[in-house]
Design a protein around this motif. Structure first.
Motif, short mmCIF file in Angstrom:
data_model
loop_
_atom_site.label_atom_id
_atom_site.label_comp_id
_atom_site.label_asym_id
_atom_site.label_seq_id
_atom_site.Cartn_x
_atom_site.Cartn_y
_atom_site.Cartn_z
N LEU A 64 3.02 -11.11 101.79
CA LEU A 64 3.00 -9.79 102.40
C LEU A 64 4.40 -9.21 102.54
CD1 LEU A 64 0.39 -10.50 105.22
CD2 LEU A 64 0.06 -9.02 103.24
N ASP A 205 1.16 1.28 101.76
CA ASP A 205 0.79 0.79 100.43
C ASP A 205 -0.29 -0.28 100.52
OD1 ASP A 205 2.55 2.48 99.11
OD2 ASP A 205 4.17 1.00 99.04
N LEU A 206 -0.11 -1.22 101.44
CA LEU A 206 -1.10 -2.29 101.60
C LEU A 206 -2.46 -1.72 102.00
CD1 LEU A 206 1.07 -4.97 103.45
CD2 LEU A 206 0.37 -4.99 101.05
N HIS A 209 -4.18 -0.07 99.03
CA HIS A 209 -4.83 -1.03 98.14
C HIS A 209 -6.13 -1.56 98.75
CE1 HIS A 209 -1.33 -0.71 95.72
NE2 HIS A 209 -0.56 -1.52 96.42
N TYR A 219 -9.74 -8.70 94.79
CA TYR A 219 -9.12 -9.59 95.77
C TYR A 219 -10.14 -10.61 96.29
CZ TYR A 219 -5.37 -6.06 96.00
OH TYR A 219 -4.34 -5.20 95.72
N SER A 336 3.20 -4.80 95.48
CA SER A 336 2.37 -4.93 96.67
C SER A 336 0.93 -5.23 96.32
CB SER A 336 2.44 -3.63 97.48
OG SER A 336 3.75 -3.35 97.90
N LEU A 340 -0.90 -8.69 97.30
CA LEU A 340 -2.09 -8.70 98.14
C LEU A 340 -3.20 -9.52 97.50
CD1 LEU A 340 -2.94 -7.59 100.85
CD2 LEU A 340 -3.76 -5.53 99.72
#
Length: 397
Positions: A64, A205-206, A209, A219, A336, A340
């Motif tokens: 992260l 940004d996280l 996503h 993911y 990122s 992730l």
């Protein structure tokens, strides 16, 4: 851009494969040593497993930080600094004499080990052409599987002959050699554009996503597949170290040669995806995983080994496809997005043992396989959904 097959492609992929080997050899060094650690330190199998679990947990959480940080500071420097820290921590692990100290150092090591996995694929996305990325990711992930094999063989053989502490000592020397080769071979970044460190933007940004349903689905596929695959190996070491097999740590280390089929699977996945599309490759890999798990239920050691060979091919085939898909399709902050994916991946590795433990307690290895198939059924459904959501152009990207 680095094109498929040119000298820069060969240098960069060799460097990343060596770095990948170093990282994952360190991660998996303790896995064949779990019965030995449990006996030497007088701890339970579940607690002995924490020597592996805590490393993957901290590795996953560190991603992260490294992914967004590399968007600001650059990919190459992050990889070199963290690989140096990992090599030094491995040396320190050779000197510990208490289990609590071993766990603390393995946790610190996990933080350092996260640097290269967090940004390697983003480096490829910056520097390689789109066609070269699909092949390079497969080669890089083959380095993951070779590192997994190498670490377990070193742990098993050196641990049996010289003790677990000397296994760390030998691994520290190998890590230093890999680090030096990596520094000499990896080309400097030519197409990286730095972004200022903005914690608020990193979080945005996280969240961006995570709100993307197709990225989130990939993911989940990667995290849950690894959630099962890697922890099957942890439980099978206890099956095979007990009667009627009674395998020694060295022979348990040899068991991880089954990862060689994973090297093949990840190497060819990029080329197969050019024709089938990556979501369909993910689904195919999961079906192979389910088949291999069922084969391990057949009686005898050869059936277990065959099942693990099939599992390894299927897992790395699916993982390579998923990793490459994320790099191709993240609209922004590629590091990122890739980080992730790996957060889900390693958090899955660190928690799968807890999920499988009740199945193990209730029905032994048969219970582990039953619990595995439940999760693989879920990830198969996710992969098929993703294939339907993807346009033909996207699916083949």
């Amino acid at each position: 851009m680095i094109e498929l097959g040119n000298p820069a492609f060969r240098r960069a992929t060799l460097a990343l494969c060596l770095g990948s080997f170093m990282i994952f050899a360190n991660v998996y060094l303790t896995q064949p040593l779990l019965p030995m650690l449990a006996e030497d330190f007088g701890v339970s199998p579940l607690l002995a497993g924490w020597s592996f679990t805590v490393t993957t947990l901290m590795l996953g959480l560190s991603l992260l930080v490294y992914g967004p940080l590399s968007d600001a500071l650059g990919r190459r420097s992050i990889m070199l600094i963290t690989m140096t820290g990992a090599a030094l921590t491995t040396l320190a692990l050779a000197l510990v004499r208490e289990y609590q100290a071993l766990l603390l150092l393995r946790a610190l090591q996990g933080i350092f080990l996260g640097g290269l996995p967090a940004v390697a694929i983003a480096y490829m996305g910056d520097e390689f052409s789109k066609r070269a990325v699909a092949v390079a990711v497969g080669l890089y992930i083959s380095g993951n599987s070779l590192g997994g094999i190498g670490g377990r063989l070193i742990g098993g053989f050196v641990g049996e002959w010289l003790g677990w502490s000397n296994a760390f000592l030998v691994m520290s020397g190998i890590s230093l050699v890999c680090l030096l080769a990596f520094a000499l071979l990896l080309p400097p970044s030519q197409h990286f554009s730095a972004r200022p460190v903005r914690p608020r933007q990193m979080l945005a940004d996280l969240l961006h996503h995570l709100r993307n349903p197709v990225l989130l689905t990939v993911y989940i596929i990667g995290g849950l597949n690894f959630f099962i695959f890697i922890n099957q190996y942890s439980y099978i070491t206890f099956v095979l170290s007990d009667a009627p097999y009674g395998l020694s740590p060295a022979l348990l280390g040899l068991l991880f040669l089954t990862y060689l089929t994973g090297t093949i699977g990840s190497t060819i996945a990029g080329r197969v995806a050019l024709h089938l599309g990556q979501p369909r490759c993910m689904a195919l890999g999961i079906l192979i995983l389910m088949t291999g798990s069922l084969v391990t239920l057949l009686p005898g050691l050869p059936a277990i080994v065959l099942g693990l060979l099939i599992n390894s091919f299927g897992f790395f085939f699916a993982h390579s496809s998923a990793s490459s898909w994320v790099s191709h399709n993240a609209g922004r902050a590629k590091a990122s997005a890739s980080s992730l994916y790996l957060v889900f991946y390693y958090l899955g590795a660190s928690s799968g043992g807890f999920y499988l433990h009740p199945f193990w307690s209730a029905a032994g290895w048969s219970g582990v396989v039953a619990g595995s198939l439940l999760v693989f059924g879920l990830t198969l459904g996710c992969a098929l959904w993703l294939a339907r959501q993807s346009s033909p152009a996207l699916a083949a990207s």
